[in-house]
Write an enzyme that holds these catalytic residues in place. Structure first.
Site, short mmCIF file in Angstrom:
data_model
loop_
_atom_site.label_atom_id
_atom_site.label_comp_id
_atom_site.label_asym_id
_atom_site.label_seq_id
_atom_site.Cartn_x
_atom_site.Cartn_y
_atom_site.Cartn_z
N HIS A 265 0.83 -1.20 0.00
CA HIS A 265 0.00 0.00 0.00
C HIS A 265 0.87 1.25 0.00
O HIS A 265 1.03 1.90 -1.03
CB HIS A 265 -0.92 -0.06 1.22
CG HIS A 265 -1.98 0.99 1.28
ND1 HIS A 265 -2.21 1.89 0.28
CD2 HIS A 265 -2.88 1.29 2.26
CE1 HIS A 265 -3.20 2.69 0.62
NE2 HIS A 265 -3.61 2.36 1.83
N HIS A 305 -1.62 -0.38 -11.77
CA HIS A 305 -2.51 0.00 -10.66
C HIS A 305 -3.77 -0.84 -10.75
O HIS A 305 -4.24 -1.14 -11.86
CB HIS A 305 -2.87 1.49 -10.77
CG HIS A 305 -3.42 2.06 -9.50
ND1 HIS A 305 -4.74 1.94 -9.14
CD2 HIS A 305 -2.81 2.73 -8.49
CE1 HIS A 305 -4.91 2.53 -7.97
NE2 HIS A 305 -3.77 3.02 -7.56
N ASP A 361 3.54 6.45 -7.32
CA ASP A 361 4.81 6.18 -6.63
C ASP A 361 6.02 6.28 -7.54
O ASP A 361 7.15 6.23 -7.05
CB ASP A 361 4.77 4.78 -6.01
CG ASP A 361 3.79 4.73 -4.86
OD1 ASP A 361 3.79 5.69 -4.07
OD2 ASP A 361 3.02 3.76 -4.76
N1 CMC Z 1 5.53 -4.70 -13.99
C1 CMC Z 1 5.39 -5.72 -14.87
N2 CMC Z 1 4.24 -6.38 -15.09
C2 CMC Z 1 3.17 -5.97 -14.40
C3 CMC Z 1 3.22 -4.90 -13.49
C4 CMC Z 1 4.47 -4.26 -13.31
N3 CMC Z 1 4.59 -3.23 -12.45
N4 CMC Z 1 2.01 -4.70 -12.94
C5 CMC Z 1 1.20 -5.62 -13.50
N5 CMC Z 1 1.92 -6.39 -14.37
C6 CMC Z 1 1.37 -7.44 -15.25
C7 CMC Z 1 1.15 -8.72 -14.48
O1 CMC Z 1 2.28 -9.56 -14.52
C8 CMC Z 1 -0.03 -9.29 -15.23
O2 CMC Z 1 0.45 -9.87 -16.43
P1 CMC Z 1 -0.20 -11.24 -17.00
O3 CMC Z 1 -1.61 -10.87 -17.34
O4 CMC Z 1 0.64 -11.61 -18.17
O5 CMC Z 1 -0.14 -12.23 -15.88
C9 CMC Z 1 -0.85 -8.08 -15.61
O6 CMC Z 1 0.10 -7.00 -15.69
C10 CMC Z 1 -1.94 -7.71 -14.59
O7 CMC Z 1 -1.33 -7.60 -13.32
P2 CMC Z 1 -2.08 -7.88 -11.92
O8 CMC Z 1 -1.08 -8.26 -10.90
O9 CMC Z 1 -3.24 -8.79 -12.15
O10 CMC Z 1 -2.68 -6.44 -11.62
P3 CMC Z 1 -3.25 -5.95 -10.21
O11 CMC Z 1 -4.28 -4.95 -10.52
O12 CMC Z 1 -3.61 -7.08 -9.33
O13 CMC Z 1 -1.95 -5.25 -9.54
C11 CMC Z 1 -0.40 -3.64 -8.79
C12 CMC Z 1 -1.79 -3.90 -9.41
C13 CMC Z 1 -0.26 -2.17 -8.44
C14 CMC Z 1 -0.26 -4.46 -7.51
C15 CMC Z 1 0.68 -4.07 -9.83
O14 CMC Z 1 0.53 -3.33 -11.01
C16 CMC Z 1 2.09 -3.94 -9.29
O15 CMC Z 1 2.58 -4.86 -8.61
N6 CMC Z 1 2.78 -2.79 -9.57
C17 CMC Z 1 4.11 -2.56 -9.04
C18 CMC Z 1 4.03 -2.08 -7.59
C19 CMC Z 1 3.50 -0.67 -7.49
O16 CMC Z 1 3.90 0.23 -8.22
N7 CMC Z 1 2.61 -0.45 -6.52
C20 CMC Z 1 2.03 0.89 -6.24
C21 CMC Z 1 0.60 0.94 -6.66
S1 CMC Z 1 -0.06 2.60 -6.55
C22 CMC Z 1 -0.31 2.84 -4.86
C23 CMC Z 1 -1.52 3.68 -4.53
O17 CMC Z 1 -2.29 4.12 -5.39
O18 CMC Z 1 -1.72 3.88 -3.32
#
Ligand code: CMC
Length: 425
Positions: A265, A305, A361
């Site tokens: 988070h 995100h 971020d």
């Molecule tokens: N780098 C590479 N691939 C990614 C990334 C990334 N940062 N984020 C998502 N993917 C890929 C993931 O591997 C998946 O690919 P596939 O469909 O081939 O399996 C696809 O994109 C969908 O990903 P997901 O994990 O299902 O997406 P989610 O909505 O569950 O996750 C997230 C969102 C923020 C956790 C994720 O994008 C992530 O881990 N980002 C990096 C960490 C980050 O920057 N976090 C801060 C978020 S903003 C905080 C706030 O607003 O408070």
């Protein structure tokens, strides 16, 4: 309209119910009456609107964020954080007299009881400032026992003022303790963000006077605006859930801080900096992106995100703020790496097809670093402004006809069995 309903049919009984779609949601009570004992299974609330809220509007596909209807871009460019906090809490922008009163009230509640310093003194020398913040904000509830009286709106409004005012003081004390420096008391002649910088850095090492640079104070104020609210995220959900039990606002804020403390988070900007440092040079950017795509390099931190499937509007504003800050603090080669990383990723089919864009971020850690904050303070810097958002949700939750948050579960454990005495196991 007839088609603005969803029909749920219980195939066991053949009974159906038409549920109207209101504000984009359907009332779960319809399922309760149609099929008692059958629950929606929705871990992580992927498809659940846990409340109705009039505070923040977020359209992740279009990249839109508004507080009380005002676009985040306009607020970041034209408002101060205290104006925005007032807007979130009261629903309208303050007029000049209201803003003057609000600013006065916040400014004159920035001091904390002297005993709070004793708590902070009691932490281990390397205590994480976020742990100190969550604990001391919880401790404030013991100083203001009247805060338990949630039916007294005037009393609650006083606690809001105290919380918004004292969070920077607690945060700065947490930092000063962790570096073995004496605490700096609030300076009532300084605006909110400048006062926080003063409590953090005054005096400079060697006893030199510290003057707050107005460009840096403004940049911090913009970051505070951008982090003030983000509708039903994990910490706000914690705030509303704990508040629904009618815990006092300090205890609920401590719970929200604890949720924010989690690396999923509030901690991602720290991960971005580690990633940029590991990449090290511009030549390493393309190979790093390849390693992310192949899965061997982990995720591209600060990208993607759960809600935004477009450029996070906060990231755009932060990028601009970063340039203004670097004009004062000097050039940081990590910014070039970040810019190139963004350029490469946004042209790459892997990121484009998955709608992965920079999030809030991606650039914020670089600004915090340029302002001199150690990485452990990054989440604390998030908690300070988010307090106004948390309290806006707490107040909204109390004003709505709310019940205690109490989800159901789908039990998957063993069926009834007889107790086995110890000697027979
Ligand atoms: N780098 C590479 N691939 C990614 C990334 C990334 N940062 N984020 C998502 N993917 C890929 C993931 O591997 C998946 O690919 P596939 O469909 O081939 O399996 C696809 O994109 C969908 O990903 P997901 O994990 O299902 O997406 P989610 O909505 O569950 O996750 C997230 C969102 C923020 C956790 C994720 O994008 C992530 O881990 N980002 C990096 C960490 C980050 O920057 N976090 C801060 C978020 S903003 C905080 C706030 O607003 O408070």
């Amino acid at each position: 309209m007839a088609d603005e309903t969803i029909t749920i049919t219980d195939n066991r009984t053949g009974k159906s119910v038409d549920v109207p779609i209101v504000n984009g949601g359907i009332d779960s009570g319809a399922l309760r009456s149609l099929a008692p004992g059958v629950w929606f299974h929705d871990p992580a609330f992927m498809t659940t609107a846990a409340c109705s809220s009039a505070i923040t509007f977020l359209d992740g596909d279009a990249g839109i964020l508004r507080y009380r209807g005002y676009p985040i871009e306009q607020l970041a460019e034209q408002a101060s954080y205290l104006e925005v906090a007032y807007l979130l809490l009261k629903g309208e922008l303050p007029d000049a007299a209201q803003l003057e009163q609000w600013t006065h009230d916040i400014t004159y509640h920035t001091f904390v009881h002297e005993n709070v310093k004793k708590f902070v003194d009691g932490f281990h020398y390397d205590a994480h400032p976020m742990g100190i913040l969550a604990s001391t904000v919880a401790a404030l509830s013991t100083f203001y026992p009247e805060a338990k009286n949630l039916n007294d709106v005037a009393c609650l409004e006083k606690q809001i003022v105290r919380l918004v005012a004292k969070m920077p003081t607690l945060a700065a004390f947490a930092h000063r303790f962790s570096v073995g420096m004496p605490y700096v008391y609030p300076d009532n002649d300084l605006p909110y963000s400048a006062n926080f910088l003063s409590m953090m850095w005054k005096p400079r090492s060697g006893g030199k006077a510290y003057e707050v640079d107005p460009v840096l104070a403004k940049a911090l104020d913009v970051l505070f605006i951008l982090h003030a609210d983000h509708e039903q995220n994990c910490s706000t959900t914690a705030m509303r859930t704990v508040g629904s039990a009618h815990a006092d606002p300090y205890s609920a804020t401590a719970a929200a801080c604890s949720a924010l403390y989690g690396p999923r988070h509030g901690g991602a900007n720290e991960a971005v900096l580690h990633m940029l440092q590991d990449i090290g040079t511009l030549d390493n950017v393309e190979p790093f992106v390849q390693s992310v795509k192949s899965g061997s390099g982990g995720r591209l931190q600060g990208f993607g995100h759960r809600v935004y499937k477009n450029y996070d509007p906060r990231a755009k504003l932060i990028k601009r703020t970063a340039e203004e800050v670097f004009a004062v603090t000097g050039y940081n080669p990590l910014l070039d790496i970040a810019l190139k990383l963004e350029e490469v990723a946004l042209q790459d089919e892997y990121f484009v097809s998955r709608k992965l864009y920079p999030n809030v971020d991606f650039y914020s850690g670089l600004i915090y670093m340029a302002l001199g904050f150690p990485m452990e303070m990054f989440t604390v810097l998030f908690a300070i402004p988010r307090t106004s958002g948390w309290m806006a949700h707490f107040m909204e939750m109390l004003q709505q006809e709310s019940k205690i948050a109490r989800p159901r579960q789908l039990y998957i454990g063993v069926d009834e069995r007889a107790y086995v005495p110890l000697e027979d196991r």
